[in-house]
Enzyme design. Structure first.
Site, PDB file in Angstrom:
ATOM      1  N   GLU A 110      10.367   9.577  17.567  1.00 29.74           N
ATOM      2  CA  GLU A 110       8.681   8.676  17.225  1.00 29.74           C
ATOM      3  C   GLU A 110      10.070   6.797  17.583  1.00 29.74           C
ATOM      4  O   GLU A 110       9.634   6.010  16.914  1.00 29.74           O
ATOM      5  CB  GLU A 110       9.255   8.837  15.635  1.00 29.74           C
ATOM      6  CG  GLU A 110       8.191   9.871  15.398  1.00 29.74           C
ATOM      7  CD  GLU A 110       7.791  10.712  14.318  1.00 29.74           C
ATOM      8  OE1 GLU A 110       8.477   9.849  13.446  1.00 29.74           O
ATOM      9  OE2 GLU A 110       8.096  11.560  14.147  1.00 29.74           O
ATOM     10  N   GLY A 111      11.289   6.863  17.572  1.00 31.60           N
ATOM     11  CA  GLY A 111      11.651   5.207  17.474  1.00 31.60           C
ATOM     12  C   GLY A 111      11.145   4.743  19.023  1.00 31.60           C
ATOM     13  O   GLY A 111      10.501   4.188  18.763  1.00 31.60           O
ATOM     14  N   HIS A 112      11.491   5.323  19.803  1.00 33.25           N
ATOM     15  CA  HIS A 112      10.857   5.225  21.198  1.00 33.25           C
ATOM     16  C   HIS A 112       9.506   4.360  21.284  1.00 33.25           C
ATOM     17  O   HIS A 112       8.560   3.117  21.808  1.00 33.25           O
ATOM     18  CB  HIS A 112      11.095   5.884  22.199  1.00 33.25           C
ATOM     19  CG  HIS A 112      11.998   5.851  22.633  1.00 33.25           C
ATOM     20  ND1 HIS A 112      13.266   7.514  22.513  1.00 33.25           N
ATOM     21  CD2 HIS A 112      13.273   5.110  23.833  1.00 33.25           C
ATOM     22  CE1 HIS A 112      14.239   7.421  23.084  1.00 33.25           C
ATOM     23  NE2 HIS A 112      14.578   6.218  23.353  1.00 33.25           N
ATOM     24  N   GLY A 125      15.182  -2.197  20.724  1.00 37.93           N
ATOM     25  CA  GLY A 125      15.282  -1.274  19.016  1.00 37.93           C
ATOM     26  C   GLY A 125      16.063  -2.206  18.889  1.00 37.93           C
ATOM     27  O   GLY A 125      17.458  -1.982  18.776  1.00 37.93           O
ATOM     28  N   LYS A 130      18.237  -0.520  16.438  1.00 36.12           N
ATOM     29  CA  LYS A 130      19.300  -0.053  16.743  1.00 36.12           C
ATOM     30  C   LYS A 130      20.167  -0.131  17.594  1.00 36.12           C
ATOM     31  O   LYS A 130      21.574   0.030  17.022  1.00 36.12           O
ATOM     32  CB  LYS A 130      18.271   2.237  16.885  1.00 36.12           C
ATOM     33  CG  LYS A 130      19.427   2.955  17.376  1.00 36.12           C
ATOM     34  CD  LYS A 130      19.702   3.459  16.576  1.00 36.12           C
ATOM     35  CE  LYS A 130      20.551   4.645  16.961  1.00 36.12           C
ATOM     36  NZ  LYS A 130      21.358   5.446  18.185  1.00 36.12           N
ATOM     37  N   SER A 177      18.329   9.770  20.720  1.00 38.28           N
ATOM     38  CA  SER A 177      17.969  11.103  22.009  1.00 38.28           C
ATOM     39  C   SER A 177      19.114  11.769  21.546  1.00 38.28           C
ATOM     40  O   SER A 177      19.305  13.368  21.922  1.00 38.28           O
ATOM     41  CB  SER A 177      18.306  10.236  23.180  1.00 38.28           C
ATOM     42  OG  SER A 177      16.948   9.442  23.290  1.00 38.28           O
ATOM     43  N   ARG A 178      20.761  11.690  21.204  1.00 37.58           N
ATOM     44  CA  ARG A 178      21.659  11.935  20.855  1.00 37.58           C
ATOM     45  C   ARG A 178      21.853  13.341  20.136  1.00 37.58           C
ATOM     46  O   ARG A 178      22.279  13.955  19.935  1.00 37.58           O
ATOM     47  CB  ARG A 178      23.012  11.509  21.785  1.00 37.58           C
ATOM     48  CG  ARG A 178      23.029  10.505  22.735  1.00 37.58           C
ATOM     49  CD  ARG A 178      24.125  10.152  22.574  1.00 37.58           C
ATOM     50  NE  ARG A 178      24.300   9.408  24.263  1.00 37.58           N
ATOM     51  CZ  ARG A 178      24.306   8.137  24.819  1.00 37.58           C
ATOM     52  NH1 ARG A 178      24.224   7.117  24.493  1.00 37.58           N
ATOM     53  NH2 ARG A 178      24.763   7.883  26.051  1.00 37.58           N
TER      54      ARG A 178
HETATM   55  P1  AMP Z   1      17.766   4.423  24.983  1.00 28.93           P
HETATM   56  O1  AMP Z   1      15.665   5.676  25.538  1.00 28.93           O
HETATM   57  O2  AMP Z   1      18.651   5.004  23.574  1.00 28.93           O
HETATM   58  O3  AMP Z   1      18.400   3.977  25.840  1.00 28.93           O
HETATM   59  O4  AMP Z   1      16.478   3.342  23.976  1.00 28.93           O
HETATM   60  C1  AMP Z   1      15.826   2.618  24.853  1.00 28.93           C
HETATM   61  C2  AMP Z   1      15.207   1.668  23.583  1.00 28.93           C
HETATM   62  O5  AMP Z   1      14.404   2.692  22.318  1.00 28.93           O
HETATM   63  C3  AMP Z   1      16.059   0.742  22.884  1.00 28.93           C
HETATM   64  O6  AMP Z   1      15.220  -0.637  23.034  1.00 28.93           O
HETATM   65  C4  AMP Z   1      16.841   1.300  21.828  1.00 28.93           C
HETATM   66  O7  AMP Z   1      16.958  -0.062  20.782  1.00 28.93           O
HETATM   67  C5  AMP Z   1      15.445   2.436  20.942  1.00 28.93           C
HETATM   68  N1  AMP Z   1      15.060   2.938  20.304  1.00 28.93           N
HETATM   69  C6  AMP Z   1      15.902   4.104  20.278  1.00 28.93           C
HETATM   70  N2  AMP Z   1      16.326   5.031  19.286  1.00 28.93           N
HETATM   71  C7  AMP Z   1      15.336   3.642  18.266  1.00 28.93           C
HETATM   72  C8  AMP Z   1      15.374   4.085  17.080  1.00 28.93           C
HETATM   73  N3  AMP Z   1      15.646   4.912  16.060  1.00 28.93           N
HETATM   74  N4  AMP Z   1      14.793   3.037  15.877  1.00 28.93           N
HETATM   75  C9  AMP Z   1      14.118   2.102  16.893  1.00 28.93           C
HETATM   76  N5  AMP Z   1      15.002   1.385  18.317  1.00 28.93           N
HETATM   77  C10 AMP Z   1      14.930   2.285  18.746  1.00 28.93           C
END
Ligand code: AMP
Length: 297
Positions: A35-37, A147, A149, A186-187
């Site tokens: 949901e963050g993505h 994000g 995050k 994702s982790r």
């Molecule tokens: P990642 O796939 O982990 O490289 O993250 C891709 C993008 O999603 C980055 O800009 C992260 O900061 C954002 N993101 C990951 N987790 C979250 C979250 N829980 N809330 C908001 N954005 C997130």
């Protein structure tokens, strides 16, 4: 929704959108979407006529002992989620096209990358700035959504865009959390039930720290010690707990103005990061204190 795997095809598609006068927002991700993505994709939708999600597990940002090969890659369900959230295209390039064997050009930010995650993951941000540059060159966006995050990453990309004059506006989104406060990641799927229960201590300790500061706590040492003991009490192993200025990411001696508390800790083998921003001493924050105290975070 188009699924594009080749860099040249991606550029041709983006050029065709731009020729039609359409603005483009890109959401760079490593997939295993949550949901963050999805919030980032929705935000991208509200900024531009066309939305491109990139899905690429970037080998250049993983250290030799990190989880690159086991990083989850549920591409089909990721495509379905992108489609559901109205993405116009997903760009999912192959590592060997992104990094040919004789690849030798890197983009590196040298100030904001030094501390926090940069200390424990020495070449991580060089991998991030390089891949984001390549993704921008492939998708030709007007907007790019990231994000909070990954607060340090977002700041570094903002600096890179300014320093190198990329014609891209960076848009930031707040952290999306599970109901109990754990930042979505994702982790998180790596965590055992026990580790998952203990990992709540990260966001709980950050929330307590914020409340303590809003109640007048000024001592960095005390704030830090409380966070460390709460996370260790939850079974976590601290990588770092840092209290820094939100703009320059330099450690602060006392809490005043815009401050960031950033944490990285291991639960089992899984490294989790989280952060909280505080505008210490400002009426806006004081007024929102009771509202904040009652919120679910
Ligand atoms: P990642 O796939 O982990 O490289 O993250 C891709 C993008 O999603 C980055 O800009 C992260 O900061 C954002 N993101 C990951 N987790 C979250 C979250 N829980 N809330 C908001 N954005 C997130």
């Amino acid at each position: 929704m188009k699924i594009i795997k080749k860099i040249k095809k991606m550029q041709t598609y983006s050029v065709s959108l731009r020729k039609k006068g359409m603005s483009i927002a890109v959401v760079p991700t490593m997939g295993c979407l949550h949901e963050g993505h999805l919030k980032l994709i929705d935000t991208a939708r509200s900024h531009a006529a066309a939305v491109i999600v990139t899905i690429f597990v970037n080998p250049a940002q993983f250290g030799p002992k990190e989880d690159f090969s086991k990083y989850p890659r549920p591409l089909r369900s990721d495509f379905a989620l992108c489609r559901k959230h109205g993405a116009d295209a997903v760009f999912a390039p192959q590592p060997d096209e992104m990094y040919p064997a004789d690849f030798s050009t890197w983009v590196e930010e040298l100030a904001l990358s030094k501390g926090l995650c940069g200390k424990s993951r020495p070449s991580h941000f060089k991998g991030v700035t390089t891949v984001v540059t390549k993704l921008f060159n492939a998708t030709l966006p007007d907007f790019a959504v990231f994000g909070r995050k990954d607060f340090q990453q977002a700041k570094i990309i903002g600096r890179m865009v300014r320093d190198l004059n990329f014609p891209v506006k960076i848009v930031l989104e707040d952290i999306v959390r599970e109901k109990d406060g754990l930042a979505k990641s994702s982790r998180n799927i790596y965590l055992s039930d026990n580790e998952r229960r203990g990992a709540i201590s990260i966001s709980r300790s950050l929330k307590s720290a914020k409340l303590a500061i809003l109640d007048g706590e000024k001592k960095i040492g005390t704030v830090r010690k409380n966070i460390v003991s709460e996370i260790e009490g939850g079974g976590g192993r601290i990588d770092y707990v840092e209290i820094v200025g939100s703009e320059n990411l330099e450690p602060v001696k006392k809490i005043s103005g815009k401050t960031l508390i950033a944490v990285a800790s291991f639960f089992g083998k899984t490294r989790l990061i989280d952060n909280i921003e505080i505008v210490a001493g400002l009426a806006r924050d004081r007024n929102s204190k009771s509202e904040y105290r009652n919120s679910k975070r």
